[in-house]
Design an enzyme around this catalytic site. Structure first.
Site, PDB file in Angstrom:
ATOM      1  CE  LYS A  36       9.473 -15.966  32.624  1.00 43.97           C
ATOM      2  NZ  LYS A  36       8.023 -15.978  31.825  1.00 43.97           N
TER       3      LYS A  36
ATOM      4  CE1 TYR B 150       9.457 -11.279  30.351  1.00 44.55           C
ATOM      5  CE2 TYR B 150      10.055 -10.397  32.013  1.00 44.55           C
ATOM      6  CZ  TYR B 150       9.760 -10.994  31.388  1.00 44.55           C
ATOM      7  OH  TYR B 150      10.245 -12.049  31.413  1.00 44.55           O
TER       8      TYR B 150
ATOM      9  CG  ASN C  57       5.237 -18.298  32.153  1.00 45.82           C
ATOM     10  OD1 ASN C  57       6.631 -18.162  32.579  1.00 45.82           O
ATOM     11  ND2 ASN C  57       5.353 -18.315  30.663  1.00 45.82           N
TER      12      ASN C  57
ATOM     13  CG  HIS D 176      12.069 -15.165  27.969  1.00 45.58           C
ATOM     14  ND1 HIS D 176      10.412 -14.819  27.544  1.00 45.58           N
ATOM     15  CD2 HIS D 176      13.065 -14.632  27.060  1.00 45.58           C
ATOM     16  CE1 HIS D 176      10.975 -13.512  27.072  1.00 45.58           C
ATOM     17  NE2 HIS D 176      12.261 -13.868  27.073  1.00 45.58           N
TER      18      HIS D 176
ATOM     19  CD  GLU E 153      14.115 -11.689  24.764  1.00 46.76           C
ATOM     20  OE1 GLU E 153      14.644 -12.887  24.415  1.00 46.76           O
ATOM     21  OE2 GLU E 153      12.878 -11.039  24.894  1.00 46.76           O
TER      22      GLU E 153
END
Ligand code: CMP
Length: 139
Positions: A10, A50, A113, A116, A127
């Protein structure tokens, strides 16, 4: 079973130059990076990726965060890759993540965070298809 899962390094992690450090831990865990590219998502791409979270209070923040800078999208392959990568990542919230996990080491918060990973075989398939052509995946 040998599986494939989808991974994202990320924006908070690319900003701190952690791509190589994260990839080393992925490879040390026995996962093979069979596709990888550095991209920047549009808001449209982030919203589609998302979509299952669109009713959540953090959705707008999630889209902002995921489009705030470059990301590295990957396909990881290995024995039980989906569960194995989720174990390596650790809990969504770094405060709850176990020692040795990517999020314990690198994540700053629930939103920032660092990584993913797909949560199921169905998610992995979706995905991967959203981010890679079959030709871009070389096993
Ligand atoms: P990820 O695996 O990318 O999937 C959904 C993301 O939503 C998740 O990681 C978190 O980064 C983010 N997220 C989950 N809960 C929160 C929250 N309470 N606040 C902000 N972001 C969140």
């Amino acid at each position: 079973t040998i599986e494939r899962t989808f991974s994202i390094i990320k924006p908070d992690a690319t900003a701190r130059n952690l791509t190589g450090a994260i990839n080393t831990l992925i490879e040390n865990a026995g996962l093979r990076i069979v596709a990888q590219k550095r991209v920047r998502w549009t808001k449209t791409q982030a919203r589609e990726f998302y979509a299952e979270h669109k009713a959540r209070p953090f959705f707008a923040e999630l889209v902002e965060t995921m489009t705030s800078g470059p990301i590295v999208v990957q396909v990881l392959e290995g024995e039980d890759a989906i569960a194995s990568y989720r174990a390596l990542m650790g809990a969504t919230d770094p405060a709850e993540a176990k020692r040795g996990t990517l999020r314990k080491r690198f994540a700053e918060s629930k939103g920032q965070n660092s990584v993913h990973g797909s949560d199921s075989a169905a998610s992995a398939k979706r995905e991967i298809a959203l981010n890679f052509t079959t030709k871009e995946i070389v096993g």
